[in-house]
Design a protein around this motif. Structure first.
Motif, PDB file in Angstrom:
ATOM      1  N   ASN A  59      40.498  41.422  39.231  1.00 49.16           N
ATOM      2  CA  ASN A  59      39.771  42.341  38.353  1.00 49.16           C
ATOM      3  C   ASN A  59      40.723  43.115  37.455  1.00 49.16           C
ATOM      4  OD1 ASN A  59      37.347  43.767  37.491  1.00 49.16           O
ATOM      5  ND2 ASN A  59      38.126  45.509  38.647  1.00 49.16           N
ATOM      6  N   LEU A 118      28.090  37.410  41.117  1.00 53.29           N
ATOM      7  CA  LEU A 118      29.334  37.718  40.410  1.00 53.29           C
ATOM      8  C   LEU A 118      29.826  36.523  39.589  1.00 53.29           C
ATOM      9  CD1 LEU A 118      31.606  39.803  42.843  1.00 53.29           C
ATOM     10  CD2 LEU A 118      30.845  40.445  40.551  1.00 53.29           C
ATOM     11  N   SER A 121      27.421  35.917  36.409  1.00 54.21           N
ATOM     12  CA  SER A 121      27.523  36.960  35.385  1.00 54.21           C
ATOM     13  C   SER A 121      28.886  36.926  34.698  1.00 54.21           C
ATOM     14  CB  SER A 121      27.253  38.337  35.998  1.00 54.21           C
ATOM     15  OG  SER A 121      28.153  38.614  37.054  1.00 54.21           O
ATOM     16  N   SER A 122      29.942  36.630  35.452  1.00 56.81           N
ATOM     17  CA  SER A 122      31.279  36.564  34.861  1.00 56.81           C
ATOM     18  C   SER A 122      31.389  35.400  33.881  1.00 56.81           C
ATOM     19  CB  SER A 122      32.328  36.427  35.963  1.00 56.81           C
ATOM     20  OG  SER A 122      32.340  37.567  36.792  1.00 56.81           O
ATOM     21  N   SER A 168      27.990  42.362  36.612  1.00 62.28           N
ATOM     22  CA  SER A 168      29.190  42.118  37.427  1.00 62.28           C
ATOM     23  C   SER A 168      29.683  43.403  38.072  1.00 62.28           C
ATOM     24  CB  SER A 168      30.306  41.520  36.561  1.00 62.28           C
ATOM     25  OG  SER A 168      29.963  40.246  36.096  1.00 62.28           O
ATOM     26  N   ARG A 172      29.992  43.961  42.024  1.00 63.81           N
ATOM     27  CA  ARG A 172      31.332  44.111  42.586  1.00 63.81           C
ATOM     28  C   ARG A 172      31.433  45.387  43.413  1.00 63.81           C
ATOM     29  NH1 ARG A 172      33.771  43.877  38.246  1.00 63.81           N
ATOM     30  NH2 ARG A 172      34.332  41.674  38.221  1.00 63.81           N
ATOM     31  N   ILE A 234      36.950  36.292  42.397  1.00 62.69           N
ATOM     32  CA  ILE A 234      35.555  36.181  42.830  1.00 62.69           C
ATOM     33  C   ILE A 234      35.352  34.950  43.704  1.00 62.69           C
ATOM     34  CG2 ILE A 234      33.197  35.808  42.017  1.00 62.69           C
ATOM     35  CD1 ILE A 234      34.021  37.434  39.497  1.00 62.69           C
TER      36      ILE A 234
END
Length: 474
Positions: A59, A118, A121-122, A168, A172, A234
């Motif tokens: 991240n 995650l 969406s990423s 995200s 997270r 992720i």
């Protein structure tokens, strides 16, 4: 001794210490073990959970690229339009979709495997960044023919990226209590502040230099490359299916979350005070104009000032050792936001002084910058970053420890709406006030409003000031 635990969603396993408890559940008495007093940040969460460590590192790296894109989009639109209001509209256009995404994303995080949410969406956000690369390259090609690309596609792609980042972010945050024991949550929040500090220090500064040297298209492309690190973090997570009864996304789930928030005054107040700070203390939309006509230095000044806020965030996180011994989280939040308002007002005074001609002539070239004004403005931004980070550590800890797991997705979704919409409202306020009055008006008046409103709101909600982390109540 490390805190043995089950990776979320798996079956109980055995190890050197026998059967491991579920993820996010402390061993008996763990929360009562006296933590060694320290001055610097505690790295225990990284040692305790490899999954958290991978997610944190990924991240931080991908976030550098994301922050580069945020600055680059502002510079791209200001270069195309010459309008501060058009820069402010980047956030304004994304506001409603982002609110919907936060609420819906929170429900998705409570209903489905959080790792899968995650990942999807990423990937959506990465696709939007690739679109920005193509658009910026097209605009650069058109300049040679004396034309410019349309502005509205930049708004569309930035909105898609914002929506994906909101989902995200909510997911997270909801992951953290599943891969860490409860007594390490505040220390994990401080580590997240370090990651954010690195993002906000390196990303904007790099964006300013890269835009000034190699251009906007390559700056966007670097974000697309750095995304890989975040995605690998992720992928390294365990499966994180819902615990207990599943609340499928929809109106019933949304109403259930609303009922919870109605009976959660401390979490609710943490949202309100953050909205106040961001709505009236968000001067970043002013920076292209500040770098061009007030302090001077152009894009490099924009990067330096944005990075100064990140340096404040980073320093506050590095010196976050004492957070484990602070229990009055509501009181700490209110004081931190009050200090934040004072630094915002200081920035307004710097811009006002320059507008009155106290700093001499300036220009967009880096050699034509007012060094005194830049220094004081950097101090103001650093103070804003540090005080905001202190507030964020305690607010996020309150939400993650006081809310039950089956509500964490929706709570974090609403939190992401607040975190992401507050700055957008702030951008609109800054753009409108600057257009109607002057560049110095939004930070000067906004800082004073923050100080007054925080004092009034927190005294009206006494349970917030009395909140004790040893007995977390929503």
């Amino acid at each position: 001794m490390s805190d043995p635990r089950l990776e979320a969603g798996g079956e109980p396993t055995t190890g050197a210490h026998g059967i491991l408890p579920p993820a996010g559940v402390d061993l008996p008495g763990a929360e009562h073990e006296p933590a060694r007093r320290r001055r610097f940040v505690d790295l225990a969460p990284l040692r305790a959970s490899p999954a958290f460590a991978r997610l944190w590192i990924g991240n931080a790296i991908s976030g550098i690229g994301a922050q580069m894109t945020i600055v680059a989009v502002g510079l791209q639109i200001f270069d195309m339009t010459g309008s501060t209001m058009m820069v402010a509209l980047v956030g304004g256009v994304a506001l409603v979709p982002m609110v919907v995404a936060g609420l819906w994303g929170g429900m998705l995080a409570d209903a489905f495997d959080r790792r899968l949410v995650l990942m999807l969406s990423s990937l959506t956000g990465w696709t939007a960044v690739l679109g920005l690369v193509a658009l910026s390259a097209w605009d650069a090609a058109l300049i040679a023919d004396g034309e410019r690309a349309l502005v509205w596609p930049f708004y569309v792609l930035t909105t898609i990226n914002t929506v994906a980042a909101t989902i995200s972010g909510a997911t997270r945050s909801a992951v953290t209590p599943r891969i860490l024991p409860a007594h390490l949550i505040s220390r994990a929040a401080a580590l997240n502040g370090i990651a954010m500090g690195v993002m906000l220090t390196v990303g904007p500064a790099a964006a300013g230099v890269l835009v000034a040297t190699i251009g906007l298209p390559i700056t966007f492309a670097i974000d697309a490359v750095l995304f890989t690190a975040g995605f690998l973090g992720i992928v390294g997570l365990p499966k994180l299916p819902p615990l207990g009864e599943v609340a499928r996304p929809g109106l019933a789930s949304l109403l259930d979350g609303a009922r919870f928030m109605r009976h959660a005054p401390n979490i609710r107040m943490s949202f309100i005070v953050d909205i106040v700070a961001m709505a009236f203390g968000r001067p970043f939309a002013l920076l292209p104009a500040v770098g061009a006509v007030v302090i001077g230095g152009g894009p490099v000044t924009v990067g330096v000032l944005t990075a100064a806020a990140a340096i404040g965030t980073l320093l506050a996180s590095l010196l976050s050792g004492p957070v484990a011994h602070v229990h009055r989280h509501g009181l700490a939040v209110s004081r931190a936001i009050t200090v934040y308002g004072c630094f915002v007002a200081l920035l307004g005074l710097v811009i006002l002084a320059m507008a009155l001609g106290w700093g001499g002539p300036v220009g967009e070239d880096w050699s034509q910058v007012s060094w005194v004004a830049l220094g004081v403005a950097a101090i103001a931004f650093a103070g804003m970053g540090a005080s905001d980070e202190i507030s964020a550590i305690f607010r996020s800890t309150m939400m993650l420890t006081a809310a039950p797991d089956d509500m964490r997705g929706r709570t974090q979704g609403l939190f992401m709406v607040v975190v992401a919409s507050g700055p957008r409202v702030g951008d609109l306020y800054a753009g409108a006030a600057a257009s109607l009055i002057a560049l110095w008006a939004p930070p000067l008046f906004g800082g004073l409003v923050i100080v007054v409103l925080i004092a009034v709101l927190t005294r009206a909600q006494r349970t917030f000031l009395a909140y004790d982390a040893r007995d977390p109540t929503p």
